[in-house]
Write a protein that holds these residues in place. Structure first.
Motif, PDB file in Angstrom:
ATOM      1  N   UNK A  78       0.818  -1.210   0.000  1.00 23.60           N
ATOM      2  CA  UNK A  78       0.000   0.000   0.000  1.00 23.60           C
ATOM      3  C   UNK A  78       0.849   1.255   0.000  1.00 23.60           C
ATOM      4  N   UNK A  79       0.330   2.314  -0.592  1.00 21.11           N
ATOM      5  CA  UNK A  79       0.942   3.636  -0.500  1.00 21.11           C
ATOM      6  C   UNK A  79       0.308   4.348   0.692  1.00 21.11           C
ATOM      7  N   UNK A  80       1.148   5.024   1.460  1.00 18.10           N
ATOM      8  CA  UNK A  80       0.663   5.756   2.631  1.00 18.10           C
ATOM      9  C   UNK A  80       1.144   7.197   2.532  1.00 18.10           C
ATOM     10  N   UNK A  81       0.207   8.113   2.457  1.00 19.33           N
ATOM     11  CA  UNK A  81       0.558   9.524   2.417  1.00 19.33           C
ATOM     12  C   UNK A  81       0.564  10.121   3.810  1.00 19.33           C
ATOM     13  N   UNK A  86       3.087  10.469   6.040  1.00 13.95           N
ATOM     14  CA  UNK A  86       4.137  10.116   7.004  1.00 13.95           C
ATOM     15  C   UNK A  86       5.280  11.103   6.845  1.00 13.95           C
ATOM     16  N   UNK A  87       5.712  11.687   7.957  1.00 12.43           N
ATOM     17  CA  UNK A  87       6.746  12.711   7.862  1.00 12.43           C
ATOM     18  C   UNK A  87       8.032  12.373   8.611  1.00 12.43           C
ATOM     19  N   UNK A 110      10.395   9.053  11.042  1.00 14.68           N
ATOM     20  CA  UNK A 110      10.599   7.668  11.457  1.00 14.68           C
ATOM     21  C   UNK A 110       9.626   7.268  12.568  1.00 14.68           C
ATOM     22  N   UNK A 111       9.188   8.234  13.367  1.00 15.98           N
ATOM     23  CA  UNK A 111       8.233   7.931  14.440  1.00 15.98           C
ATOM     24  C   UNK A 111       6.887   7.495  13.852  1.00 15.98           C
ATOM     25  N   UNK A 112       6.473   8.124  12.753  1.00  9.18           N
ATOM     26  CA  UNK A 112       5.240   7.721  12.069  1.00  9.18           C
ATOM     27  C   UNK A 112       5.378   6.286  11.571  1.00  9.18           C
ATOM     28  N   UNK A 113       6.511   6.002  10.965  1.00  7.76           N
ATOM     29  CA  UNK A 113       6.777   4.669  10.458  1.00  7.76           C
ATOM     30  C   UNK A 113       6.677   3.632  11.570  1.00  7.76           C
ATOM     31  N   UNK A 114       7.331   3.899  12.684  1.00  7.61           N
ATOM     32  CA  UNK A 114       7.346   2.955  13.803  1.00  7.61           C
ATOM     33  C   UNK A 114       5.945   2.748  14.379  1.00  7.61           C
ATOM     34  N   UNK A 115       5.188   3.824  14.505  1.00 11.63           N
ATOM     35  CA  UNK A 115       3.829   3.748  15.061  1.00 11.63           C
ATOM     36  C   UNK A 115       2.921   2.891  14.177  1.00 11.63           C
ATOM     37  N   UNK A 116       2.983   3.123  12.880  1.00 12.93           N
ATOM     38  CA  UNK A 116       2.142   2.375  11.941  1.00 12.93           C
ATOM     39  C   UNK A 116       2.581   0.918  11.874  1.00 12.93           C
ATOM     40  N   UNK A 132       7.770   2.021   5.334  1.00 12.46           N
ATOM     41  CA  UNK A 132       8.848   2.943   4.992  1.00 12.46           C
ATOM     42  C   UNK A 132       8.285   4.353   4.852  1.00 12.46           C
ATOM     43  N   UNK A 133       8.681   5.238   5.757  1.00 18.53           N
ATOM     44  CA  UNK A 133       8.209   6.620   5.646  1.00 18.53           C
ATOM     45  C   UNK A 133       8.884   7.316   4.471  1.00 18.53           C
ATOM     46  N   UNK A 134      10.109   6.947   4.151  1.00 13.69           N
ATOM     47  CA  UNK A 134      10.824   7.568   3.035  1.00 13.69           C
ATOM     48  C   UNK A 134      10.142   7.277   1.695  1.00 13.69           C
ATOM     49  N   UNK A 135       9.663   6.045   1.539  1.00 14.92           N
ATOM     50  CA  UNK A 135       8.997   5.655   0.297  1.00 14.92           C
ATOM     51  C   UNK A 135       7.488   5.827   0.356  1.00 14.92           C
ATOM     52  N   UNK A 136       6.946   6.032   1.563  1.00 15.34           N
ATOM     53  CA  UNK A 136       5.501   6.168   1.733  1.00 15.34           C
ATOM     54  C   UNK A 136       4.761   4.881   1.426  1.00 15.34           C
ATOM     55  N   UNK A 137       5.351   3.747   1.868  1.00 11.60           N
ATOM     56  CA  UNK A 137       4.763   2.450   1.551  1.00 11.60           C
ATOM     57  C   UNK A 137       4.651   1.549   2.771  1.00 11.60           C
ATOM     58  N   UNK A 138       3.786   0.555   2.634  1.00 18.33           N
ATOM     59  CA  UNK A 138       3.661  -0.503   3.640  1.00 18.33           C
ATOM     60  C   UNK A 138       3.523  -1.826   2.903  1.00 18.33           C
TER      61      UNK A 138
END
Length: 69
Positions: free
Chosen positions: A11-14, A16-17, A19-25, A41-47
């Motif tokens: 999935x694409x995730x918009x 996320x700004x 690493x904390x967002x990444x870890x939480x999700x 990955x917050x850098x790629x905006x993916x899950x």
């Protein structure tokens, strides 16, 4: 779990700004019933989520991500 029952969602995730967002999700997705692996990955905006096919769905995953803000 058999190979037939395995499901992979990418999935694409918009929004996320950091690493904390990444870890939480990633943590929240990893705790969902039927999920065996979650990589975010917050850098790629993916899950990338792996799990038991009948227990996970794009709708359930999206709802969980949206509930996190």
């Amino acid at each position: 779990m058999s190979a037939q029952g395995k499901k992979v969602l990418c999935l694409s995730i918009g929004g996320m700004s950091c690493i904390a967002c990444q870890a939480k999700i990633q943590s929240a997705l990893g705790k969902l019933p039927g999920v065996t692996s979650a990589e975010v990955s917050w850098e790629n905006g993916t899950a990338r989520i792996e799990g038991e096919g009948e227990k996970i769905s794009t709708g359930k995953i999206t709802k969980e991500i949206e509930s996190l803000g």
